[in-house]
Motif scaffolding. Sequence first.
Motif, PDB file in Angstrom:
ATOM      1  N   MET A   1      26.910 -39.751 -30.745  1.00 20.64           N
ATOM      2  CA  MET A   1      25.627 -39.146 -30.457  1.00 20.64           C
ATOM      3  C   MET A   1      25.593 -38.772 -28.984  1.00 20.64           C
ATOM      4  O   MET A   1      26.059 -39.507 -28.136  1.00 20.64           O
ATOM      5  N   ARG A   2      25.029 -37.598 -28.726  1.00 13.23           N
ATOM      6  CA  ARG A   2      24.857 -37.133 -27.350  1.00 13.23           C
ATOM      7  C   ARG A   2      23.381 -36.922 -27.090  1.00 13.23           C
ATOM      8  O   ARG A   2      22.652 -36.445 -27.942  1.00 13.23           O
ATOM      9  N   LYS A   3      22.950 -37.262 -25.902  1.00 16.29           N
ATOM     10  CA  LYS A   3      21.585 -36.961 -25.482  1.00 16.29           C
ATOM     11  C   LYS A   3      21.679 -35.991 -24.326  1.00 16.29           C
ATOM     12  O   LYS A   3      22.426 -36.205 -23.387  1.00 16.29           O
ATOM     13  N   ILE A   4      20.911 -34.913 -24.426  1.00 18.34           N
ATOM     14  CA  ILE A   4      20.930 -33.858 -23.414  1.00 18.34           C
ATOM     15  C   ILE A   4      19.504 -33.612 -22.965  1.00 18.34           C
ATOM     16  O   ILE A   4      18.622 -33.375 -23.782  1.00 18.34           O
ATOM     17  N   GLU A   5      19.267 -33.641 -21.664  1.00 16.71           N
ATOM     18  CA  GLU A   5      17.942 -33.325 -21.150  1.00 16.71           C
ATOM     19  C   GLU A   5      17.831 -31.825 -20.965  1.00 16.71           C
ATOM     20  O   GLU A   5      18.686 -31.200 -20.339  1.00 16.71           O
ATOM     21  N   VAL A   6      16.793 -31.253 -21.514  1.00 18.19           N
ATOM     22  CA  VAL A   6      16.585 -29.808 -21.452  1.00 18.19           C
ATOM     23  C   VAL A   6      15.818 -29.471 -20.183  1.00 18.19           C
ATOM     24  O   VAL A   6      14.748 -30.005 -19.947  1.00 18.19           O
ATOM     25  N   GLU A   7      16.388 -28.581 -19.399  1.00 16.46           N
ATOM     26  CA  GLU A   7      15.713 -28.113 -18.193  1.00 16.46           C
ATOM     27  C   GLU A   7      15.388 -26.628 -18.282  1.00 16.46           C
ATOM     28  O   GLU A   7      14.576 -26.130 -17.531  1.00 16.46           O
ATOM     29  N   GLU A   8      16.041 -25.917 -19.207  1.00 12.21           N
ATOM     30  CA  GLU A   8      15.774 -24.502 -19.412  1.00 12.21           C
ATOM     31  C   GLU A   8      14.571 -24.346 -20.332  1.00 12.21           C
ATOM     32  O   GLU A   8      14.294 -25.190 -21.154  1.00 12.21           O
ATOM     33  N   ASN A   9      13.889 -23.234 -20.196  1.00 16.22           N
ATOM     34  CA  ASN A   9      12.710 -22.966 -21.003  1.00 16.22           C
ATOM     35  C   ASN A   9      12.923 -21.700 -21.821  1.00 16.22           C
ATOM     36  O   ASN A   9      13.440 -20.722 -21.315  1.00 16.22           O
ATOM     37  N   GLU A  34      21.584 -27.102 -39.529  1.00 17.24           N
ATOM     38  CA  GLU A  34      21.275 -26.915 -40.957  1.00 17.24           C
ATOM     39  C   GLU A  34      21.461 -28.208 -41.742  1.00 17.24           C
ATOM     40  O   GLU A  34      20.714 -28.478 -42.684  1.00 17.24           O
ATOM     41  N   ASP A  35      22.464 -28.998 -41.356  1.00 18.49           N
ATOM     42  CA  ASP A  35      22.741 -30.275 -42.025  1.00 18.49           C
ATOM     43  C   ASP A  35      21.857 -31.411 -41.519  1.00 18.49           C
ATOM     44  O   ASP A  35      22.080 -32.573 -41.833  1.00 18.49           O
ATOM     45  N   LYS A  36      20.866 -31.052 -40.692  1.00 16.83           N
ATOM     46  CA  LYS A  36      19.895 -32.018 -40.164  1.00 16.83           C
ATOM     47  C   LYS A  36      20.549 -33.100 -39.315  1.00 16.83           C
ATOM     48  O   LYS A  36      20.189 -34.266 -39.379  1.00 16.83           O
ATOM     49  N   LYS A  37      21.483 -32.677 -38.481  1.00 13.01           N
ATOM     50  CA  LYS A  37      22.176 -33.602 -37.579  1.00 13.01           C
ATOM     51  C   LYS A  37      21.684 -33.461 -36.135  1.00 13.01           C
ATOM     52  O   LYS A  37      22.078 -34.216 -35.278  1.00 13.01           O
ATOM     53  N   ILE A  38      20.845 -32.450 -35.871  1.00 12.07           N
ATOM     54  CA  ILE A  38      20.332 -32.201 -34.526  1.00 12.07           C
ATOM     55  C   ILE A  38      18.840 -32.524 -34.503  1.00 12.07           C
ATOM     56  O   ILE A  38      18.084 -32.041 -35.333  1.00 12.07           O
ATOM     57  N   HIS A  39      18.451 -33.328 -33.531  1.00 12.34           N
ATOM     58  CA  HIS A  39      17.048 -33.713 -33.380  1.00 12.34           C
ATOM     59  C   HIS A  39      16.591 -33.393 -31.960  1.00 12.34           C
ATOM     60  O   HIS A  39      17.376 -33.484 -31.021  1.00 12.34           O
ATOM     61  N   SER A  51      13.501 -24.053 -26.683  1.00 11.52           N
ATOM     62  CA  SER A  51      13.424 -25.327 -25.983  1.00 11.52           C
ATOM     63  C   SER A  51      12.210 -25.342 -25.065  1.00 11.52           C
ATOM     64  O   SER A  51      11.724 -24.313 -24.630  1.00 11.52           O
ATOM     65  N   LYS A  52      11.737 -26.510 -24.759  1.00 11.35           N
ATOM     66  CA  LYS A  52      10.635 -26.704 -23.825  1.00 11.35           C
ATOM     67  C   LYS A  52      11.158 -27.602 -22.703  1.00 11.35           C
ATOM     68  O   LYS A  52      12.055 -28.401 -22.883  1.00 11.35           O
ATOM     69  N   THR A  53      10.594 -27.493 -21.542  1.00  3.47           N
ATOM     70  CA  THR A  53      11.026 -28.266 -20.398  1.00  3.47           C
ATOM     71  C   THR A  53      10.913 -29.762 -20.657  1.00  3.47           C
ATOM     72  O   THR A  53       9.965 -30.238 -21.267  1.00  3.47           O
ATOM     73  N   ARG A  54      11.920 -30.496 -20.210  1.00  3.76           N
ATOM     74  CA  ARG A  54      11.964 -31.961 -20.246  1.00  3.76           C
ATOM     75  C   ARG A  54      11.942 -32.579 -21.640  1.00  3.76           C
ATOM     76  O   ARG A  54      11.342 -33.605 -21.855  1.00  3.76           O
ATOM     77  N   ARG A  55      12.571 -31.932 -22.583  1.00  2.00           N
ATOM     78  CA  ARG A  55      12.748 -32.545 -23.900  1.00  2.00           C
ATOM     79  C   ARG A  55      14.172 -33.047 -24.001  1.00  2.00           C
ATOM     80  O   ARG A  55      15.048 -32.592 -23.293  1.00  2.00           O
ATOM     81  N   HIS A  56      14.391 -33.964 -24.889  1.00  3.38           N
ATOM     82  CA  HIS A  56      15.735 -34.479 -25.129  1.00  3.38           C
ATOM     83  C   HIS A  56      16.210 -34.020 -26.487  1.00  3.38           C
ATOM     84  O   HIS A  56      15.520 -34.182 -27.469  1.00  3.38           O
ATOM     85  N   CYS A  57      17.400 -33.399 -26.507  1.00  2.00           N
ATOM     86  CA  CYS A  57      17.988 -32.933 -27.760  1.00  2.00           C
ATOM     87  C   CYS A  57      18.977 -33.973 -28.256  1.00  2.00           C
ATOM     88  O   CYS A  57      19.606 -34.622 -27.490  1.00  2.00           O
TER      89      CYS A  57
END
Length: 57
Positions: A1-9, A34-39, A51-57
């Motif tokens: 599992m990877r956690k990525i902080e979103v800074e782009e809008n 599509e396989d519901k592996k990304i949250h 994406s919205k600012t400061r969300r975690h993917c």
Amino acid sequence: MRKIEVEENGIRLDKFISIKCTDLSRTMIQKLIEDKKIHVNGKLRKTFCKSKTRRHC
């Protein structure tokens, strides 16, 4: 599992992930979504959501 902080809008989720995870192709990322592996913030997302600012993917 990877956690990525979103800074782009306003960038598509699959495109954003392909920029941050260069080892994954855009096709593979779309399949993972599509396989519901990304949250985002613990919720499933569609390939084309923006994406919205400061969300975690």
